[in-house]
Motif scaffolding. Structure first.
Motif, PDB file in Angstrom:
ATOM      1  N   PRO A  91       0.824  -1.224   0.000  1.00 21.00           N
ATOM      2  CA  PRO A  91       0.000   0.000   0.000  1.00 21.00           C
ATOM      3  C   PRO A  91       0.852   1.266   0.000  1.00 21.00           C
ATOM      4  O   PRO A  91       2.006   1.266   0.430  1.00 21.00           O
ATOM      5  CB  PRO A  91      -0.821  -0.130   1.290  1.00 21.00           C
ATOM      6  CG  PRO A  91      -0.012  -1.029   2.166  1.00 21.00           C
ATOM      7  CD  PRO A  91       0.694  -1.981   1.251  1.00 21.00           C
ATOM      8  N   GLN A  92       0.270   2.351  -0.494  1.00 21.85           N
ATOM      9  CA  GLN A  92       0.961   3.639  -0.498  1.00 21.85           C
ATOM     10  C   GLN A  92       1.041   4.193   0.922  1.00 21.85           C
ATOM     11  O   GLN A  92       0.151   3.982   1.743  1.00 21.85           O
ATOM     12  CB  GLN A  92       0.235   4.626  -1.416  1.00 21.85           C
ATOM     13  CG  GLN A  92       0.272   4.230  -2.876  1.00 21.85           C
ATOM     14  CD  GLN A  92      -0.205   5.351  -3.795  1.00 21.85           C
ATOM     15  OE1 GLN A  92      -0.584   6.425  -3.338  1.00 21.85           O
ATOM     16  NE2 GLN A  92      -0.177   5.092  -5.096  1.00 21.85           N
ATOM     17  N   SER A  93       2.120   4.908   1.191  1.00 23.08           N
ATOM     18  CA  SER A  93       2.332   5.479   2.520  1.00 23.08           C
ATOM     19  C   SER A  93       3.253   6.683   2.387  1.00 23.08           C
ATOM     20  O   SER A  93       4.010   6.804   1.423  1.00 23.08           O
ATOM     21  CB  SER A  93       2.936   4.444   3.466  1.00 23.08           C
ATOM     22  OG  SER A  93       4.204   4.020   3.004  1.00 23.08           O
ATOM     23  N   PRO A  94       3.239   7.570   3.367  1.00 20.96           N
ATOM     24  CA  PRO A  94       4.109   8.762   3.276  1.00 20.96           C
ATOM     25  C   PRO A  94       5.591   8.466   3.503  1.00 20.96           C
ATOM     26  O   PRO A  94       6.445   9.243   3.072  1.00 20.96           O
ATOM     27  CB  PRO A  94       3.565   9.681   4.381  1.00 20.96           C
ATOM     28  CG  PRO A  94       2.873   8.774   5.336  1.00 20.96           C
ATOM     29  CD  PRO A  94       2.322   7.651   4.520  1.00 20.96           C
ATOM     30  N   LEU A  95       5.909   7.333   4.188  1.00 28.02           N
ATOM     31  CA  LEU A  95       7.296   7.009   4.499  1.00 28.02           C
ATOM     32  C   LEU A  95       7.656   5.623   3.965  1.00 28.02           C
ATOM     33  O   LEU A  95       6.815   4.732   3.875  1.00 28.02           O
ATOM     34  CB  LEU A  95       7.535   7.043   6.013  1.00 28.02           C
ATOM     35  CG  LEU A  95       7.321   8.375   6.726  1.00 28.02           C
ATOM     36  CD1 LEU A  95       7.532   8.206   8.219  1.00 28.02           C
ATOM     37  CD2 LEU A  95       8.246   9.449   6.164  1.00 28.02           C
ATOM     38  N   THR A 104       6.221  11.185  -4.684  1.00 28.03           N
ATOM     39  CA  THR A 104       5.064  10.941  -5.541  1.00 28.03           C
ATOM     40  C   THR A 104       5.451  11.105  -7.002  1.00 28.03           C
ATOM     41  O   THR A 104       6.046  12.116  -7.390  1.00 28.03           O
ATOM     42  CB  THR A 104       3.920  11.912  -5.198  1.00 28.03           C
ATOM     43  OG1 THR A 104       3.513  11.702  -3.841  1.00 28.03           O
ATOM     44  CG2 THR A 104       2.725  11.688  -6.116  1.00 28.03           C
ATOM     45  N   VAL A 105       5.122  10.100  -7.787  1.00 31.25           N
ATOM     46  CA  VAL A 105       5.327  10.142  -9.237  1.00 31.25           C
ATOM     47  C   VAL A 105       3.958  10.173  -9.899  1.00 31.25           C
ATOM     48  O   VAL A 105       3.128   9.274  -9.682  1.00 31.25           O
ATOM     49  CB  VAL A 105       6.127   8.928  -9.740  1.00 31.25           C
ATOM     50  CG1 VAL A 105       6.126   8.882 -11.267  1.00 31.25           C
ATOM     51  CG2 VAL A 105       7.553   8.991  -9.225  1.00 31.25           C
ATOM     52  N   VAL A 106       3.696  11.190 -10.702  1.00 32.27           N
ATOM     53  CA  VAL A 106       2.452  11.294 -11.453  1.00 32.27           C
ATOM     54  C   VAL A 106       2.757  10.982 -12.917  1.00 32.27           C
ATOM     55  O   VAL A 106       3.611  11.630 -13.529  1.00 32.27           O
ATOM     56  CB  VAL A 106       1.821  12.691 -11.320  1.00 32.27           C
ATOM     57  CG1 VAL A 106       0.581  12.793 -12.208  1.00 32.27           C
ATOM     58  CG2 VAL A 106       1.456  12.969  -9.870  1.00 32.27           C
ATOM     59  N   ILE A 107       2.078   9.971 -13.450  1.00 35.94           N
ATOM     60  CA  ILE A 107       2.235   9.582 -14.856  1.00 35.94           C
ATOM     61  C   ILE A 107       1.042  10.140 -15.614  1.00 35.94           C
ATOM     62  O   ILE A 107      -0.108   9.777 -15.345  1.00 35.94           O
ATOM     63  CB  ILE A 107       2.317   8.059 -15.019  1.00 35.94           C
ATOM     64  CG1 ILE A 107       3.515   7.511 -14.239  1.00 35.94           C
ATOM     65  CG2 ILE A 107       2.417   7.683 -16.484  1.00 35.94           C
ATOM     66  CD1 ILE A 107       3.629   5.997 -14.271  1.00 35.94           C
ATOM     67  N   TYR A 126       7.683   4.387  -4.910  1.00 33.48           N
ATOM     68  CA  TYR A 126       7.031   5.689  -4.983  1.00 33.48           C
ATOM     69  C   TYR A 126       5.532   5.538  -4.714  1.00 33.48           C
ATOM     70  O   TYR A 126       4.975   4.439  -4.797  1.00 33.48           O
ATOM     71  CB  TYR A 126       7.211   6.305  -6.374  1.00 33.48           C
ATOM     72  CG  TYR A 126       8.636   6.647  -6.752  1.00 33.48           C
ATOM     73  CD1 TYR A 126       9.197   7.862  -6.386  1.00 33.48           C
ATOM     74  CD2 TYR A 126       9.414   5.760  -7.495  1.00 33.48           C
ATOM     75  CE1 TYR A 126      10.499   8.193  -6.743  1.00 33.48           C
ATOM     76  CE2 TYR A 126      10.720   6.075  -7.851  1.00 33.48           C
ATOM     77  CZ  TYR A 126      11.257   7.297  -7.475  1.00 33.48           C
ATOM     78  OH  TYR A 126      12.540   7.610  -7.813  1.00 33.48           O
ATOM     79  N   ASN A 127       4.900   6.652  -4.438  1.00 37.63           N
ATOM     80  CA  ASN A 127       3.445   6.749  -4.492  1.00 37.63           C
ATOM     81  C   ASN A 127       3.087   7.143  -5.925  1.00 37.63           C
ATOM     82  O   ASN A 127       3.320   8.292  -6.328  1.00 37.63           O
ATOM     83  CB  ASN A 127       2.918   7.780  -3.499  1.00 37.63           C
ATOM     84  CG  ASN A 127       3.096   7.335  -2.062  1.00 37.63           C
ATOM     85  OD1 ASN A 127       3.034   6.150  -1.757  1.00 37.63           O
ATOM     86  ND2 ASN A 127       3.327   8.280  -1.163  1.00 37.63           N
ATOM     87  N   VAL A 128       2.562   6.205  -6.687  1.00 38.93           N
ATOM     88  CA  VAL A 128       2.356   6.406  -8.124  1.00 38.93           C
ATOM     89  C   VAL A 128       0.889   6.728  -8.389  1.00 38.93           C
ATOM     90  O   VAL A 128      -0.021   6.036  -7.898  1.00 38.93           O
ATOM     91  CB  VAL A 128       2.772   5.160  -8.921  1.00 38.93           C
ATOM     92  CG1 VAL A 128       2.544   5.380 -10.416  1.00 38.93           C
ATOM     93  CG2 VAL A 128       4.236   4.828  -8.646  1.00 38.93           C
ATOM     94  N   VAL A 129       0.669   7.783  -9.176  1.00 43.24           N
ATOM     95  CA  VAL A 129      -0.678   8.190  -9.593  1.00 43.24           C
ATOM     96  C   VAL A 129      -0.678   8.303 -11.116  1.00 43.24           C
ATOM     97  O   VAL A 129       0.197   8.965 -11.688  1.00 43.24           O
ATOM     98  CB  VAL A 129      -1.080   9.541  -8.958  1.00 43.24           C
ATOM     99  CG1 VAL A 129      -2.487   9.928  -9.397  1.00 43.24           C
ATOM    100  CG2 VAL A 129      -0.983   9.478  -7.448  1.00 43.24           C
ATOM    101  N   PRO A 168       4.185  -4.150  -8.264  1.00 47.90           N
ATOM    102  CA  PRO A 168       4.403  -4.531  -6.855  1.00 47.90           C
ATOM    103  C   PRO A 168       3.779  -3.585  -5.841  1.00 47.90           C
ATOM    104  O   PRO A 168       3.429  -3.999  -4.739  1.00 47.90           O
ATOM    105  CB  PRO A 168       5.925  -4.559  -6.720  1.00 47.90           C
ATOM    106  CG  PRO A 168       6.435  -3.713  -7.828  1.00 47.90           C
ATOM    107  CD  PRO A 168       5.462  -3.875  -8.947  1.00 47.90           C
ATOM    108  N   GLY A 169       3.649  -2.314  -6.168  1.00 48.47           N
ATOM    109  CA  GLY A 169       3.095  -1.347  -5.231  1.00 48.47           C
ATOM    110  C   GLY A 169       1.755  -0.815  -5.684  1.00 48.47           C
ATOM    111  O   GLY A 169       1.426  -0.833  -6.888  1.00 48.47           O
ATOM    112  N   GLU A 170       0.967  -0.323  -4.768  1.00 41.15           N
ATOM    113  CA  GLU A 170      -0.354   0.205  -5.087  1.00 41.15           C
ATOM    114  C   GLU A 170      -0.241   1.417  -6.017  1.00 41.15           C
ATOM    115  O   GLU A 170       0.621   2.284  -5.835  1.00 41.15           O
ATOM    116  CB  GLU A 170      -1.079   0.603  -3.798  1.00 41.15           C
ATOM    117  CG  GLU A 170      -2.470   1.166  -4.019  1.00 41.15           C
ATOM    118  CD  GLU A 170      -3.076   1.723  -2.758  1.00 41.15           C
ATOM    119  OE1 GLU A 170      -4.222   2.192  -2.798  1.00 41.15           O
ATOM    120  OE2 GLU A 170      -2.378   1.711  -1.710  1.00 41.15           O
ATOM    121  N   VAL A 171      -1.112   1.464  -7.017  1.00 37.99           N
ATOM    122  CA  VAL A 171      -1.145   2.567  -7.982  1.00 37.99           C
ATOM    123  C   VAL A 171      -2.555   3.140  -8.005  1.00 37.99           C
ATOM    124  O   VAL A 171      -3.540   2.401  -8.101  1.00 37.99           O
ATOM    125  CB  VAL A 171      -0.753   2.094  -9.393  1.00 37.99           C
ATOM    126  CG1 VAL A 171      -0.896   3.232 -10.399  1.00 37.99           C
ATOM    127  CG2 VAL A 171       0.667   1.557  -9.400  1.00 37.99           C
TER     128      VAL A 171
END
Length: 570
Positions: A91-95, A104-107, A126-129, A168-171
């Motif tokens: 899951p996404q998290s701040p740390l 944060t990476v915005v695509i 990263y926190n990917v959006v 692998p990580g939440e998007v």
């Protein structure tokens, strides 16, 4: 009168006993004479002969074929299961686990560059959006096969959420259109929108007395700008109003609808009517792979399928391919260009090169033909359906971004980028694909390789950032030395992007294709024909992202081979 011993001596028994004993001793010490082995019996005609079994060539081939089929089925089953049941995501998290801030990476986009980045990026770093008004990835190389029904539209679409779920990580995915980017604040303004095949783009609004679009802002650390390009009309009057494009799913539906509307309307007119001849004329402008493949698909459709439902239409309906340059498929080997032109001649597909379109109205294309002597001639080409499949131009958002940056003042055809795909004049915006202007051609192959590189580059930047954080948090001199060495190695591993051209493919009709392939730096292969057509199909299937779409495309080809293409408008 004689004693017993005397009688034994007289009879000779006493003389014979020592001799017998000597013979016995000699016999016991003498080497025995070898006895020759008994020869094997000669087999008679009634005795069966047992021969060693041998597997025949055809039986061996049959067994290997079955083993290959079983292995392929097992592998396909595994891939389907893996796609349907993805692994749990972080899951996404701040740390991050090490305590460092997760950036944060915005695509921005869902085309070749954006999806290639997403698919190969370690999204746990990263926190990917992902932001795009189109919630699917479209396999554009097979889009010319959609208007004729060779391939169903759903077969070349992969939902963005399905692709994101396999990482692998939440998007997070947001179906929205970016309306503004503040480069200084690193902030993106988005507005919800959706596509409609019948009415174009419309905005979903919030209810109330004054309905307003849904607007939001997103802060980013890194922005991946991959919104692609729009069709360029080069300022030619009438193109935007009367011509169809071939870039989106809705375009394919419009072209098919136009084909059948003109065909059905022509049936109401006499056969010798000029208006009927015009309605049954299809004109495709653009001699690149998209234009060539669309013209070839339409010609196949007329000759192989429509002729069965509308007898005689193959002699009335015409397909014209217009190209301003001296050749179609200009990037291919010259022998392949000649081969393509010969196939078009056999198919009776009207190819017009050195023909530059000047103006278009609702019935005719007005063009100028450059002759071999240098003279020009004005021609008029009537049409019932007109498709414009040439040229790319920057989107309005690309121009707006370039206007904010001093280093982009000279950018006219796309954003200027550096060797690491970083937009000139920024430190956090990466751009790739058709929205950029580089020495590389604006093709899906380039955008795909750029996406793979950028995913790796972002992973290296994350590692460098983590090491800098650990160095700032550490006070042990020995640990600091080791961390600094690791940081130096991580920074040295960052290499510039290098495009590797692997060739080009194009379908030219009648189950023939051309391929201009590059194998490294030492070999080029240029080929065309029926076997190349099979390679063209297998290459495109292997390039597709999901197992589902691969199976659907192959199923569509089998379906068309067995039943043919239908003649419905939709």
């Amino acid at each position: 009168m004689f004693s017993r011993s005397t009688r034994q001596w007289a009879s000779g028994s006493m003389l014979r006993s020592p001799v017998r004993a000597a013979f016995r001793r000699a016999a016991s010490t003498t080497t025995p004479v070898p006895v020759p082995p008994t020869p094997p019996p000669i087999p008679s005609s009634t005795t069966p002969v047992v021969k060693k079994k041998r597997i025949g060539f055809f039986r061996l081939t049959w067994r290997l074929t079955w083993l290959s089929l079983l292995g392929s089925a097992a592998y396909l089953t595994y891939e389907v299961y893996k796609e349907v049941n993805p692994s749990p995501q972080i899951p996404q998290s701040p740390l991050k686990p090490n305590g460092n801030r997760r950036k944060t990476v915005v695509i921005l986009g869902s085309g070749w560059g954006a999806v290639s980045t997403l698919k190969h990026l370690d999204t746990s770093l990263y926190n990917v959006v992902v932001v795009s008004p189109r919630n699917y990835f479209l396999f554009t190389p097979l889009l010319p096969s959609v208007p004729t029904g060779t391939i169903d539209l759903k077969s070349i679409i992969d939902p963005v959420r399905t692709i994101a779920k396999s990482t692998p990580g939440e998007v997070k995915y947001l179906e929205a259109e970016a309306t503004d980017i503040d480069i200084a604040k690193k902030q993106l303004t988005i507005q919800h929108s959706s596509y409609s095949a019948t009415s174009g783009v419309h905005h979903v609004t919030i209810g109330g007395d004054e309905a307003k679009p849904i607007v939001a802002t997103i802060d980013y650390d890194y922005l991946v700008f991959a919104i692609g390009a729009q069709t360029a009309t080069f300022g030619i009057p009438g193109i935007e109003k009367y011509a169809y494009y071939l870039k989106e799913t809705a375009d394919a539906a419009r072209i098919r609808r136009s084909l059948f509307e003109t065909i059905e309307a022509s049936q109401l007119l006499p056969k010798d009517s000029e208006e009927r001849k015009r309605l049954l004329s299809v004109v495709v402008c653009g001699g690149g792979p998209t234009g060539v493949e669309l013209a070839a698909e339409i010609k196949d459709y007329i000759d192989e399928d429509l002729s069965r439902f509308v007898p005689g239409i193959e002699t009335e309906m015409s397909v014209t391919l217009v190209e301003a340059l001296p050749n179609v498929l200009n990037a291919f080997n010259h022998k392949l260009i000649e081969y393509t032109e010969s196939i078009f001649e056999k198919q009776q597909l009207d190819l017009r090169v050195n023909t530059m379109v000047k103006k278009v109205d609702d019935k005719n294309v007005y063009a100028t033909v450059k002759k071999s002597g240098g003279d020009t001639e004005n021609v008029t080409i009537p049409y019932g359906t007109l498709v414009w499949a040439t040229g790319n131009g920057p989107r309005p958002l690309t121009k707006a971004v370039a206007a904010q940056i001093e280093e982009q003042k000279t950018a006219r055809r796309g954003l200027l980028i550096g060797e690491h795909l970083l937009v000139d004049g920024t430190d956090s915006v990466f751009a790739l694909g058709d929205c950029t202007f580089t020495k590389n051609p604006p093709t899906a192959q380039v955008a795909h390789q750029e996406g793979i590189y950028l995913a790796s580059h972002l992973a290296k930047l994350s590692k460098v950032d983590d090491l800098k954080y650990l160095i700032a948090q550490n006070t042990d001199p020995e640990q600091l030395v080791r961390l600094q060495r690791r940081l130096d190695r991580a920074q040295a591993s960052i290499q510039p992007f290098k495009y590797t051209h692997q060739g080009a493919l194009a379908y030219i009709g009648s189950e023939r294709a051309v391929a201009d392939l590059v194998w490294g730096d030492w070999s080029n292969v240029s080929t065309g024909g029926s076997l190349t057509f099979l390679f063209w199909r297998s290459a495109y299937v292997s390039m597709m992202l999901g197992v589902r779409t691969k199976i659907l495309v192959v199923s569509d080809w089998i379906k068309v081979k067995v039943f043919g293409r239908d003649c419905s408008k939709e």
